[in-house]
Write an enzyme that holds these catalytic residues in place. Structure first.
Site, mmCIF file in Angstrom:
data_model
loop_
_atom_site.group_PDB
_atom_site.id
_atom_site.type_symbol
_atom_site.label_atom_id
_atom_site.label_comp_id
_atom_site.label_asym_id
_atom_site.label_seq_id
_atom_site.Cartn_x
_atom_site.Cartn_y
_atom_site.Cartn_z
ATOM 1 N N HIS A 40 4.351 -25.569 -6.428
ATOM 2 C CA HIS A 40 4.775 -24.242 -5.975
ATOM 3 C C HIS A 40 4.782 -24.132 -4.451
ATOM 4 C CE1 HIS A 40 6.175 -20.765 -7.928
ATOM 5 N NE2 HIS A 40 5.075 -20.045 -8.022
ATOM 6 N N TYR A 86 -0.028 -14.801 -1.084
ATOM 7 C CA TYR A 86 0.184 -15.435 -2.376
ATOM 8 C C TYR A 86 1.620 -15.157 -2.812
ATOM 9 C CZ TYR A 86 -4.715 -16.608 -2.483
ATOM 10 O OH TYR A 86 -5.941 -17.119 -2.159
#
Length: 215
Positions: A40, A86
């Site tokens: 990711h 995030y």
């Protein structure tokens, strides 16, 4: 990965400008050592190399909820951003920077991992949906438009790679060795065409990147 500076000999007249030049490059990922090597974070990996290529460095900017690097290229200002919110809240950071610098969505390039492309593949895209990528979804909401550019770095899908993992688990694990080598090669290819994107010549960048995908 090879340590190559791709920006040193670029001339302002080297490309025919066909779109708005890119002024903000956003690498997507999750902050902290626990996520540093995970799939990711492919956008972070490329952003770090671009900062090296542009001879700049990231520094924490709390007001922008991210790590910021500023550079000059072909006489123009360029900002690189790694949100530290995030992944799912990336828009908070991207929106803050875009508003401060008064940038249109068309001047923003987002670097991100892509499940629908195999490792070793990469594609450029402007606009469209977010295909379930929560980082892109949040950026689209923050900018009020889907018309930003995306550089989609293939990481593969568990099914296409013969793995039994769920997607949420897959993206939060490091690539296997062969996959990492393929992703590293793609990152080098991306570094070579980013000057064209900064000049707005996405036709050239697309031709160079897509033509080398091999599938």
């Amino acid at each position: 990965m090879r340590r190559v500076l791709y920006f040193t000999n670029t001339r302002p007249d080297a490309y025919a400008t066909m779109s708005d030049p890119i002024r903000l490059i956003v690498g997507l990922g999750n902050p902290g050592p626990d996520y540093e090597t995970t799939r990711h974070n492919a956008g972070f990996w490329l952003a770090d190399h671009l900062a090296d290529d542009l001879r700049t460095a990231f520094a924490l900017e709390k007001g922008f909820f991210g790590m910021l690097a500023k550079a000059r290229h072909a006489g123009e200002n360029v900002v690189l951003l790694k949100p530290i919110t995030y992944m799912n809240r990336s828009g908070q950071s991207v929106g803050a920077v875009a508003r401060f610098y008064k940038l249109a969505p068309e001047q923003v390039l987002v670097l991100h991992d892509e499940l629908d492309l195999l490792p070793g593949q990469v594609k450029i895209k402007q606009g469209g949906g977010h295909a379930g990528h929560n980082g892109l979804k949040d950026i689209q909401a923050a900018l009020g438009s889907p018309n930003f550019w995306r550089l989609r770095i293939g990481i593969g899908h568990p099914r296409s790679l013969g793995l039994a993992q769920q997607v949420a688990d897959f993206v939060l694990h490091p690539p296997r060795r062969e996959e990492q080598q393929q992703i590293d090669t793609v990152i080098d290819r991306c570094r070579a065409v980013v000057p064209a994107m900064l000049a707005g010549d996405f036709a050239l960048a697309t031709r160079e990147l897509h033509g080398a995908n091999g599938a």
